[in-house]
Design a protein around this motif. Structure first.
Motif, mmCIF file in Angstrom:
data_model
loop_
_atom_site.group_PDB
_atom_site.id
_atom_site.type_symbol
_atom_site.label_atom_id
_atom_site.label_comp_id
_atom_site.label_asym_id
_atom_site.label_seq_id
_atom_site.Cartn_x
_atom_site.Cartn_y
_atom_site.Cartn_z
ATOM 1 N N MET A 21 10.382 -1.493 -16.809
ATOM 2 C CA MET A 21 9.592 -1.247 -15.893
ATOM 3 C C MET A 21 9.834 -0.065 -14.882
ATOM 4 O O MET A 21 8.840 0.991 -14.643
ATOM 5 N N VAL A 22 11.183 0.207 -14.451
ATOM 6 C CA VAL A 22 11.325 1.105 -13.565
ATOM 7 C C VAL A 22 11.533 2.546 -14.295
ATOM 8 O O VAL A 22 10.986 3.646 -13.923
ATOM 9 N N PHE A 23 12.114 2.408 -15.519
ATOM 10 C CA PHE A 23 12.452 3.784 -16.249
ATOM 11 C C PHE A 23 11.660 3.738 -17.557
ATOM 12 O O PHE A 23 12.507 3.837 -18.604
ATOM 13 N N GLY A 24 10.412 3.529 -17.742
ATOM 14 C CA GLY A 24 9.523 3.084 -19.003
ATOM 15 C C GLY A 24 9.951 4.003 -20.092
ATOM 16 O O GLY A 24 10.499 3.714 -21.130
ATOM 17 N N PRO A 25 9.536 5.283 -19.824
ATOM 18 C CA PRO A 25 9.953 6.465 -20.984
ATOM 19 C C PRO A 25 11.473 6.334 -21.628
ATOM 20 O O PRO A 25 11.767 6.558 -22.679
ATOM 21 N N PHE A 26 12.455 6.227 -20.454
ATOM 22 C CA PHE A 26 13.634 6.431 -20.759
ATOM 23 C C PHE A 26 14.192 5.133 -21.449
ATOM 24 O O PHE A 26 15.236 5.235 -22.274
ATOM 25 N N TRP A 27 13.521 3.937 -21.025
ATOM 26 C CA TRP A 27 13.927 2.744 -21.619
ATOM 27 C C TRP A 27 13.623 2.570 -23.023
ATOM 28 O O TRP A 27 14.412 2.238 -24.104
ATOM 29 N N LEU A 28 12.387 3.404 -23.309
ATOM 30 C CA LEU A 28 11.912 3.544 -24.773
ATOM 31 C C LEU A 28 12.760 4.415 -25.547
ATOM 32 O O LEU A 28 12.948 4.251 -26.790
ATOM 33 N N LEU A 29 12.966 5.501 -25.196
ATOM 34 C CA LEU A 29 14.222 6.474 -25.808
ATOM 35 C C LEU A 29 15.290 5.663 -26.144
ATOM 36 O O LEU A 29 15.963 5.965 -27.162
ATOM 37 N N TRP A 30 16.045 5.095 -24.960
ATOM 38 C CA TRP A 30 17.168 4.309 -25.201
ATOM 39 C C TRP A 30 17.354 3.698 -26.242
ATOM 40 O O TRP A 30 18.339 3.232 -27.249
ATOM 41 N N ASN A 31 16.152 2.958 -26.626
ATOM 42 C CA ASN A 31 16.001 1.905 -27.577
ATOM 43 C C ASN A 31 15.232 2.303 -29.033
ATOM 44 O O ASN A 31 15.161 1.708 -29.625
ATOM 45 N N ARG A 32 15.137 3.530 -28.850
ATOM 46 C CA ARG A 32 14.749 4.180 -30.049
ATOM 47 C C ARG A 32 13.442 3.774 -30.571
ATOM 48 O O ARG A 32 13.093 3.751 -31.797
ATOM 49 N N LEU A 33 12.400 3.388 -29.508
ATOM 50 C CA LEU A 33 10.953 3.000 -29.924
ATOM 51 C C LEU A 33 10.183 4.433 -29.850
ATOM 52 O O LEU A 33 9.403 4.560 -28.775
ATOM 53 N N TRP A 34 10.191 5.308 -30.656
ATOM 54 C CA TRP A 34 9.518 6.349 -30.794
ATOM 55 C C TRP A 34 8.018 6.210 -30.605
ATOM 56 O O TRP A 34 7.338 7.039 -30.041
ATOM 57 N N LEU A 35 7.445 5.743 -31.772
ATOM 58 C CA LEU A 35 5.830 5.496 -31.930
ATOM 59 C C LEU A 35 5.634 4.645 -30.584
ATOM 60 O O LEU A 35 4.477 4.834 -29.925
ATOM 61 N N ALA A 36 6.288 3.796 -29.803
ATOM 62 C CA ALA A 36 5.772 3.108 -28.662
ATOM 63 C C ALA A 36 5.947 4.534 -27.369
ATOM 64 O O ALA A 36 4.821 4.262 -26.503
ATOM 65 N N LEU A 37 6.804 5.177 -27.515
ATOM 66 C CA LEU A 37 7.091 6.269 -26.391
ATOM 67 C C LEU A 37 5.904 7.321 -26.486
ATOM 68 O O LEU A 37 5.163 7.596 -25.498
ATOM 69 N N ILE A 38 5.364 7.636 -27.929
ATOM 70 C CA ILE A 38 4.340 8.543 -28.014
ATOM 71 C C ILE A 38 3.191 7.602 -27.536
ATOM 72 O O ILE A 38 2.151 8.278 -26.662
ATOM 73 N N GLY A 39 3.031 6.416 -27.759
ATOM 74 C CA GLY A 39 1.626 5.660 -27.341
ATOM 75 C C GLY A 39 1.814 5.581 -25.762
ATOM 76 O O GLY A 39 0.652 5.687 -25.251
ATOM 77 N N TRP A 40 2.721 5.389 -25.156
ATOM 78 C CA TRP A 40 3.109 5.274 -23.908
ATOM 79 C C TRP A 40 2.480 6.633 -23.241
ATOM 80 O O TRP A 40 1.853 6.568 -22.194
ATOM 81 N N VAL A 41 3.041 7.601 -23.478
ATOM 82 C CA VAL A 41 2.836 8.917 -23.013
ATOM 83 C C VAL A 41 1.228 9.248 -23.305
ATOM 84 O O VAL A 41 0.686 9.906 -22.218
ATOM 85 N N LEU A 42 0.705 9.060 -24.327
ATOM 86 C CA LEU A 42 -0.789 9.550 -24.610
ATOM 87 C C LEU A 42 -1.363 8.411 -23.685
ATOM 88 O O LEU A 42 -2.489 8.793 -23.151
ATOM 89 N N PHE A 43 -1.157 7.285 -23.793
ATOM 90 C CA PHE A 43 -1.966 6.150 -22.843
ATOM 91 C C PHE A 43 -2.034 6.547 -21.302
ATOM 92 O O PHE A 43 -3.040 6.479 -20.620
ATOM 93 N N THR A 44 -0.725 6.833 -20.640
ATOM 94 C CA THR A 44 -0.661 7.295 -19.491
ATOM 95 C C THR A 44 -1.195 8.377 -19.072
ATOM 96 O O THR A 44 -2.123 8.483 -18.034
ATOM 97 N N ALA A 45 -1.405 9.454 -19.721
ATOM 98 C CA ALA A 45 -1.753 10.712 -19.564
ATOM 99 C C ALA A 45 -3.529 10.559 -19.449
ATOM 100 O O ALA A 45 -4.019 11.140 -18.734
ATOM 101 N N ALA A 46 -3.798 9.945 -20.559
ATOM 102 C CA ALA A 46 -5.415 9.636 -20.901
ATOM 103 C C ALA A 46 -5.812 8.679 -19.743
ATOM 104 O O ALA A 46 -6.898 8.947 -19.180
ATOM 105 N N PHE A 47 -5.022 7.629 -19.425
ATOM 106 C CA PHE A 47 -5.503 6.877 -18.280
ATOM 107 C C PHE A 47 -5.711 7.400 -16.943
ATOM 108 O O PHE A 47 -6.548 7.453 -16.126
ATOM 109 N N SER A 48 -4.733 8.146 -16.610
ATOM 110 C CA SER A 48 -4.488 8.972 -15.330
ATOM 111 C C SER A 48 -5.593 10.097 -15.348
ATOM 112 O O SER A 48 -6.521 10.227 -14.424
#
Length: 176
Positions: A34-61
């Motif tokens: 929750m606190v470090f969303g994209p860094f947590w995704l990077l740490w756990n090597r969840l690449w597609l989830a990270l791309i989805g999170w970045v795209l969703f957050t940017a589009a939503f904002s």
């Protein structure tokens, strides 16, 4: 108590030799996700989830900004997205494992990861006892000895000792 799911790295049967590769995923809320969303995704090597999170957050904002929503509402919406990331982090991890052809072996309830591993391996090894024998066959370099086969030195019986008697009786065929 937390619930853990256990995942094995290959679709075939689980094997005693691959137990060091098993992954235990804790279900529940992940504060650091929750606190470090994209860094947590990077740490756990969840690449597609990270791309989805970045795209969703940017589009939503961008969508909220184009609708004329105030900055405080955009910040509040991003906090809700971060809260959802904390709740769904373990589901994203399980989804990524399932995409990588991992399979879920079991579900374990335990206080921490070490206890979950111990409980899982106790239960799993009992199930594997009849299926997989962990005493591996030893290759001794040749077939088992046979009798009366020409040309094989191991097919002849060992010579009789000097006294001619092996065992408890002094002479063959004698009285007891």
């Amino acid at each position: 108590m937390p619930v853990y799911t256990v995942h094995a790295p290959f679709p075939g049967g689980a094997d005693l030799r691959a137990t060091d590769k098993f992954v235990f995923v804790r279900d529940g809320f992940h504060f650091w996700a929750m606190v470090f969303g994209p860094f947590w995704l990077l740490w756990n090597r969840l690449w597609l989830a990270l791309i989805g999170w970045v795209l969703f957050t940017a589009a939503f904002s961008a969508g909220l900004s184009s609708l004329g929503v105030g900055r405080s509402s955009v910040v509040f919406a991003n906090l809700v997205i971060a809260l959802l990331m904390g709740f769904e982090a373990s589901s994203l991890r399980r989804w990524t494992l399932s995409r990588g052809k991992w399979r879920q072996l079991d579900v374990v309830v335990a206080d921490n990861g070490d206890t979950a591993e111990r409980r899982f391996f106790e239960r799993w090894s009992q199930k594997q006892h009849g299926i997989v024998n962990d005493q591996w066959a030893i290759d001794r370099g040749g077939p088992p000895p046979t009798r009366n086969t020409q040309g094989q030195s191991f097919s002849n019986p060992p010579p009789i000792p000097a006294g001619g008697i092996i065992g408890l009786f002094p002479e063959p065929g004698g009285s007891r």
